[in-house]
Design a protein around this motif. Structure first.
Motif, PDB file in Angstrom:
ATOM      1  N   ARG A 116       8.439   3.239   0.328  1.00 27.12           N
ATOM      2  CA  ARG A 116       6.908   2.699   0.509  1.00 27.12           C
ATOM      3  C   ARG A 116       6.556   2.482   1.697  1.00 27.12           C
ATOM      4  O   ARG A 116       6.876   1.145   2.392  1.00 27.12           O
ATOM      5  N   LEU A 117       5.779   3.277   2.669  1.00 30.24           N
ATOM      6  CA  LEU A 117       5.475   2.914   4.070  1.00 30.24           C
ATOM      7  C   LEU A 117       3.714   2.409   3.793  1.00 30.24           C
ATOM      8  O   LEU A 117       2.764   2.903   3.002  1.00 30.24           O
ATOM      9  N   VAL A 118       3.779   1.129   4.389  1.00 35.42           N
ATOM     10  CA  VAL A 118       2.407   0.305   4.124  1.00 35.42           C
ATOM     11  C   VAL A 118       1.711   0.464   5.579  1.00 35.42           C
ATOM     12  O   VAL A 118       2.089  -0.267   6.308  1.00 35.42           O
ATOM     13  N   PRO A 119       0.825   1.236   5.857  1.00 37.50           N
ATOM     14  CA  PRO A 119       0.140   1.201   7.493  1.00 37.50           C
ATOM     15  C   PRO A 119      -0.839  -0.017   7.271  1.00 37.50           C
ATOM     16  O   PRO A 119      -1.167  -0.702   6.537  1.00 37.50           O
ATOM     17  N   ASN A 120      -0.899  -0.467   8.805  1.00 37.67           N
ATOM     18  CA  ASN A 120      -1.781  -1.597   9.114  1.00 37.67           C
ATOM     19  C   ASN A 120      -3.296  -0.983   8.960  1.00 37.67           C
ATOM     20  O   ASN A 120      -3.530   0.075   9.267  1.00 37.67           O
ATOM     21  N   ALA A 121      -4.198  -1.853   8.382  1.00 44.03           N
ATOM     22  CA  ALA A 121      -5.411  -1.238   8.060  1.00 44.03           C
ATOM     23  C   ALA A 121      -6.426  -1.474   8.982  1.00 44.03           C
ATOM     24  O   ALA A 121      -6.078  -2.359  10.273  1.00 44.03           O
ATOM     25  N   PRO A 122      -7.318  -0.838   9.327  1.00 38.23           N
ATOM     26  CA  PRO A 122      -8.271  -0.948  10.540  1.00 38.23           C
ATOM     27  C   PRO A 122      -8.850  -2.477  10.296  1.00 38.23           C
ATOM     28  O   PRO A 122      -9.227  -3.070   9.413  1.00 38.23           O
ATOM     29  N   GLU A 123      -9.292  -3.206  11.610  1.00 36.17           N
ATOM     30  CA  GLU A 123      -9.675  -4.224  11.635  1.00 36.17           C
ATOM     31  C   GLU A 123     -11.240  -4.508  12.102  1.00 36.17           C
ATOM     32  O   GLU A 123     -11.326  -3.835  12.911  1.00 36.17           O
ATOM     33  N   LEU A 124     -12.033  -4.890  11.067  1.00 33.38           N
ATOM     34  CA  LEU A 124     -13.383  -4.691  11.327  1.00 33.38           C
ATOM     35  C   LEU A 124     -13.789  -5.745  12.594  1.00 33.38           C
ATOM     36  O   LEU A 124     -13.284  -6.927  12.770  1.00 33.38           O
ATOM     37  N   GLY A 125     -14.675  -5.120  13.223  1.00 31.23           N
ATOM     38  CA  GLY A 125     -15.293  -6.042  14.533  1.00 31.23           C
ATOM     39  C   GLY A 125     -14.191  -6.229  15.565  1.00 31.23           C
ATOM     40  O   GLY A 125     -14.417  -7.262  16.483  1.00 31.23           O
ATOM     41  N   VAL A 126     -13.122  -5.693  15.702  1.00 31.41           N
ATOM     42  CA  VAL A 126     -12.224  -5.836  16.748  1.00 31.41           C
ATOM     43  C   VAL A 126     -11.879  -4.602  17.433  1.00 31.41           C
ATOM     44  O   VAL A 126     -11.793  -3.333  17.038  1.00 31.41           O
ATOM     45  N   THR A 127     -11.579  -4.769  18.706  1.00 32.91           N
ATOM     46  CA  THR A 127     -11.529  -3.527  19.545  1.00 32.91           C
ATOM     47  C   THR A 127      -9.987  -3.950  20.271  1.00 32.91           C
ATOM     48  O   THR A 127      -9.633  -4.940  20.730  1.00 32.91           O
ATOM     49  N   SER A 128      -8.889  -3.189  19.997  1.00 32.60           N
ATOM     50  CA  SER A 128      -7.438  -3.352  20.520  1.00 32.60           C
ATOM     51  C   SER A 128      -6.840  -2.121  20.845  1.00 32.60           C
ATOM     52  O   SER A 128      -7.250  -0.955  20.211  1.00 32.60           O
TER      53      SER A 128
ATOM     54  N   GLN B  55      13.574  18.341  -7.556  1.00 29.22           N
ATOM     55  CA  GLN B  55      12.543  17.114  -7.023  1.00 29.22           C
ATOM     56  C   GLN B  55      13.686  16.109  -6.659  1.00 29.22           C
ATOM     57  O   GLN B  55      14.844  15.937  -7.198  1.00 29.22           O
ATOM     58  N   ALA B  56      13.294  15.371  -5.482  1.00 26.76           N
ATOM     59  CA  ALA B  56      13.979  14.389  -4.956  1.00 26.76           C
ATOM     60  C   ALA B  56      14.325  13.325  -5.847  1.00 26.76           C
ATOM     61  O   ALA B  56      13.523  13.012  -6.757  1.00 26.76           O
ATOM     62  N   THR B  57      15.387  12.572  -5.920  1.00 24.36           N
ATOM     63  CA  THR B  57      15.659  11.545  -6.407  1.00 24.36           C
ATOM     64  C   THR B  57      15.143  10.208  -5.946  1.00 24.36           C
ATOM     65  O   THR B  57      15.184   9.002  -6.688  1.00 24.36           O
ATOM     66  N   VAL B  58      14.408  10.206  -4.565  1.00 20.55           N
ATOM     67  CA  VAL B  58      13.803   9.206  -4.078  1.00 20.55           C
ATOM     68  C   VAL B  58      12.294   9.408  -3.854  1.00 20.55           C
ATOM     69  O   VAL B  58      12.067  10.473  -3.428  1.00 20.55           O
ATOM     70  N   GLY B  59      11.669   8.691  -4.489  1.00 24.21           N
ATOM     71  CA  GLY B  59       9.933   8.754  -4.270  1.00 24.21           C
ATOM     72  C   GLY B  59       9.847   8.320  -2.980  1.00 24.21           C
ATOM     73  O   GLY B  59       9.912   7.213  -2.702  1.00 24.21           O
ATOM     74  N   GLN B  60       8.880   8.924  -2.142  1.00 27.60           N
ATOM     75  CA  GLN B  60       8.448   8.330  -0.876  1.00 27.60           C
ATOM     76  C   GLN B  60       6.970   8.188  -0.726  1.00 27.60           C
ATOM     77  O   GLN B  60       6.193   9.388  -1.336  1.00 27.60           O
ATOM     78  N   TYR B  61       6.358   7.347  -0.372  1.00 18.68           N
ATOM     79  CA  TYR B  61       4.734   6.863  -0.443  1.00 18.68           C
ATOM     80  C   TYR B  61       4.235   6.549   0.572  1.00 18.68           C
ATOM     81  O   TYR B  61       5.059   5.848   1.534  1.00 18.68           O
ATOM     82  N   LEU B  62       3.076   6.763   1.156  1.00 16.48           N
ATOM     83  CA  LEU B  62       2.230   6.190   2.115  1.00 16.48           C
ATOM     84  C   LEU B  62       0.949   5.578   1.171  1.00 16.48           C
ATOM     85  O   LEU B  62       0.293   6.288   0.688  1.00 16.48           O
ATOM     86  N   GLY B  63       1.141   4.055   1.151  1.00 12.07           N
ATOM     87  CA  GLY B  63       0.234   3.416   0.166  1.00 12.07           C
ATOM     88  C   GLY B  63       0.664   3.865  -1.058  1.00 12.07           C
ATOM     89  O   GLY B  63       1.756   3.783  -1.513  1.00 12.07           O
TER      90      GLY B  63
END
Length: 787
Positions: free
Chosen positions: A251-263, A201-209
């Protein structure tokens, strides 16, 4: 006038309806948030009320450029850790931010929720400036007892979307094996085990959220696009993250969807490698509302082709190591009720390397005397379902996901003066995982966290060797694990500025495995070895943090980590290796807030005792194998900081020192003391960040860095004794444009250094002096836009 009254009416000007939308020239110098609010209010003809003296006294960076009053206020709110609330057509109040994970830099678009809903009643506690998402309990950075690097997502995208190499350019304690995209092992803080992608197993844990990206597979090298931030927590992190976090986590923290916004936003670029070929890259991100304001979709797509720069004269080919990457991520957020959301996440990426990126040390520069085509194929797919909400003051979060990762590697196995021969290794991983936790953030006295997780992982390693057209199967191995974990952590304020934390994790692992393509007689003899078994681990932790001043804290902590055992291949046999375990004592100090204020500094000193180290070596058949090589000690000292030289210029730097040895080698395996592999004794980095308006609607942004990686050893044992490292690297990126459009120019490896990042290309050429040179000087021109 009393101070409270001054801050309450810190910035008042004549308000007019057009002021909110009209773009004007903003020039608010670095300093206190209250002074910046006064400058913005005067320049925009608006009203800004700072409702909390703590916010008004907070130092912020300069806010300059052509923008609307609303955008300027939101930038000020982000910089000061506050929340901007509209109080009229062109009037705002800055209130304490709620205790929830929030970026400390402005995202591309303002979040719709902040415009639509009234804020909660301000809390009596001090506002949170930066929240460490990786703490799993919304811990403020000032109250987090450990070393953490927080990289804003927008900075990582400057000059084009990249992968893990952009993290290593900015954090001196992170290193890699540099085998190639989708094939690498990552290391943090001197905790490194081996040079190969094997069953360990890797010595570094990688996470998305909250979900790990892999269990015992290599770094998938996901594109760092449309991220809120990346957090690097130095390890061990056993209490919160369990197995595979000896060195730390990314740890990668993605941008969350924005309610009511079109961009939407997009980037495109073209690059040219000196001594090599050209390349191109592109990225697009779209946010769309679904079902009104109750749901939203956000997706990003990445594509890149990186030009090659390694030649193979025996095959008559040039620039053979071209790499193509295609990936993307989609996320749907559903507002399930007040304070409750459901997120559906899907991501995937495929990496195709036409050939390997190593060269012959003594041959012509950037060339390799090989008679076969090598290279690799790496595919990664993951899906997640995340349910988040609040039960009064208690937070809830449950993440469930499935992952599939496949890696195929081709190595030159030609013997000296022999016919061309290939070694093909396939590593196929399937993982299902769930983590569910409850927590209550630190208030006046007490904070707690309780969680449980389940992981089921199966990895199959198969091998073939022979000619280009016909190859024979060799011994492989399958490892399986079913892991159940319970963990908890609690913090208590002993005094107003003294916080004690203690926690523990209990893990019960059901391990199994069997040989693949093993001769029958050998398989029967090894049945007892491959039988299923159970391993348990109890990982305690404790820390003490003292806030010496409002901006300075000291901490001491104790933490443990482990990796479960498994099955490895040695010759035609399959044999077992045991779990390993690390225990670390650390003392650290932190001053200032990253990215703000005139000065910031972090420093730490840690000692790690590492028992039954799992590492790879070369067996009698010339193939990589895995064993417990003994016990070792790792001393690590690191320091990083930044200083604001002028309101436009900020300098940063970092230095790390590692002293690591296997001081008690395992009997009959290795008989002498040796350095833990792949970790340089010295590594350091210097960087700068320059931002200045150059016209009515134009800003000039420039970032640059230079780093030094010291000398290290390739691996364990005499066959892997090659030296590597001892090189400098550098890069710069310049962007000219406004908030919506811009042109960028970047140069990496400015001095065109060849160096040797990793002294391995194929294990079958040990002793033939291999090197992995840096990618030669590369120039990229790009264009970005958003709307």
């Amino acid at each position: 006038m009393r101070p409270e009254g001054f801050f309450l009416f810190a910035a008042v000007a004549v308000a007019s309806a057009p002021a909110q939308a009209e773009r004007v020239r903003i020039d608010a110098p670095a300093g206190r948030a209250a002074d910046a609010a006064i400058a913005i209010a005067r320049q925009t003809g608006s009203s800004i009320v700072v409702a909390d003296p703590a916010i008004g006294n907070r130092r912020v960076r300069a806010i300059r450029g052509s923008m609307s009053a609303a955008d300027a206020v939101k930038k000020l709110a982000r910089a000061s850790g506050a929340r901007a609330v509209a109080a009229g057509p062109s009037a705002w109040r800055l209130l304490p931010a709620p205790r929830e994970p929030r970026p400390f830099v402005q995202p591309r678009r303002p979040r719709q929720q902040e415009r639509r809903f009234a804020p909660p009643v301000p809390q009596a506690e001090a506002p949170v400036e930066i929240v460490v998402v990786g703490s799993k309990r919304d811990a403020a950075l000032a109250e987090f007892p450990g070393q953490v690097s927080i990289l804003p997502g927008e900075e990582l995208e400057l000059g084009g979307v990249g992968g893990t190499e952009k993290i290593m350019q900015r954090v001196a304690t992170v290193s890699s094996t540099y085998l190639g995209s989708g094939r690498n092992k990552l290391f943090i803080r001197g905790i490194a085990d081996s040079s190969f992608t094997g069953p360990t197993q890797a010595t570094v844990g990688q996470y998305l959220g909250d979900l790990r990206l892999s269990y015992n597979a290599p770094d998938p090298d996901l594109r760092l696009s449309d991220l809120e931030r990346v957090e690097v927590l130095e390890g061990p992190q056993g209490t919160l993250y369990g197995a595979g976090s000896l060195g730390g986590i990314i740890r990668l923290v993605p941008n969350a969807p924005e309610l009511g916004v079109t961009s939407a936003s997009a980037m495109i670029g073209g690059s040219l490698i000196q001594h090599g070929a050209g390349g191109a890259d592109g990225n697009a991100t779209v946010n769309l509302p679904l079902a009104g304001d109750s749901a939203a979709l956000r997706f990003t797509v990445d594509a890149a082709t990186h030009g090659g720069y390694i030649d193979k004269p025996l095959l008559g080919e040039q620039n053979v190591n071209r790499t193509e990457i295609l990936g993307g991520r989609a996320m749907v957020r559903i507002a399930a009720g007040p304070d409750w959301t459901v997120d559906l996440i899907g991501l995937g990426q495929t990496n195709h390397a036409e050939d390997s990126q190593y060269a012959d040390r003594g041959g012509p520069p950037l060339s390799r005397a090989a008679q076969v085509q090598e290279g690799a194929e790496a595919d990664f797919v993951q899906g997640q379902v995340v349910v988040s909400g609040s039960l009064g003051p208690v937070r809830f979060r449950s993440t469930t996901g499935a992952t599939s990762q496949h890696l195929m590697e081709r190595y030159d196995a030609t013997r000296p003066n022999g016919p061309a021969r290939l070694f093909v290794q396939r590593n196929d991983t399937e993982m299902f995982a769930n983590e569910t936790r409850l927590w209550q953030p630190l208030g006046e006295r007490f904070e707690w966290l309780a969680g449980a997780s389940y992981t089921r992982n199966r990895t199959t390693l198969t091998r073939e060797i022979g000619g280009e057209q016909e190859r024979a199967s060799t011994t492989g191995v399958r490892n399986t694990i079913n892991e159940v974990t319970f963990y908890g952590e609690g913090s208590v304020r002993l005094l107003d500025r003294l916080v004690a934390t203690a926690g523990a994790r209990y893990t019960r692992s059901h391990l199994g495995g069997e040989g693949e393509d093993v001769p029958l007689a050998i398989a029967l003899a090894g049945m007892e070895i491959t039988a299923k078994r159970i391993e348990t681990a109890f990982l305690p932790s404790a820390s003490l943090l003292a806030e010496v001043t409002p901006e300075t804290s000291l901490f001491v902590r104790y933490q443990e980590g482990f990796r479960p055992g498994g099955l490895a291949i040695e010759g035609n046999f399959v044999r077992r290796f045991r779990n390993d375990r690390a225990a670390t004592f650390e003392f650290g100090a932190r001053h200032g807030v990253p990215g703000t204020g005139p000065f910031e500094l972090t420093a730490s000193l840690s000692h790690t005792r590492w028992r039954d180290i799992q590492a790879d070596f070369i067996d009698g058949s010339g193939l990589p194998s895995t064993a417990n090589i003994g016990d070792g000690t790792v001393w690590t000292a690191s320091v990083a900081g930044a200083v604001e030289v002028t309101p436009d210029l900020r300098l940063s730097g970092g230095l790390t020192y590692n002293d690591s040895h296997v001081d008690e080698p395992a009997p009959l395996t290795f008989t002498r003391t040796t350095q833990v592999p792949n970790i340089a004794r010295f590594a350091g980095r210097l960087g700068f960040d320059y931002r200045r308006p150059v016209g009515r609607d134009l800003d000039l942004t420039a970032q640059g860095w230079a780093s030094y990686i010291g000398r290290s050893r390739l691996g364990i044992g005499p066959e892997l004794g090659e030296s590597q490292g001892d090189y400098f690297d550098s890069g710069i990126v310049v962007r000219l444009g406004g908030e919506r459009h811009g042109v960028s120019l970047s140069v990496t490896n400015i001095a065109d250094v060849q160096g040797n990042r990793f002294a391995l290309g194929t294990p079958f050429a040990i002793g033939r002096e291999q090197i992995t040179p840096l990618q030669p000087r590369t120039v990229r021109i790009g264009f970005d836009t958003s709307f």
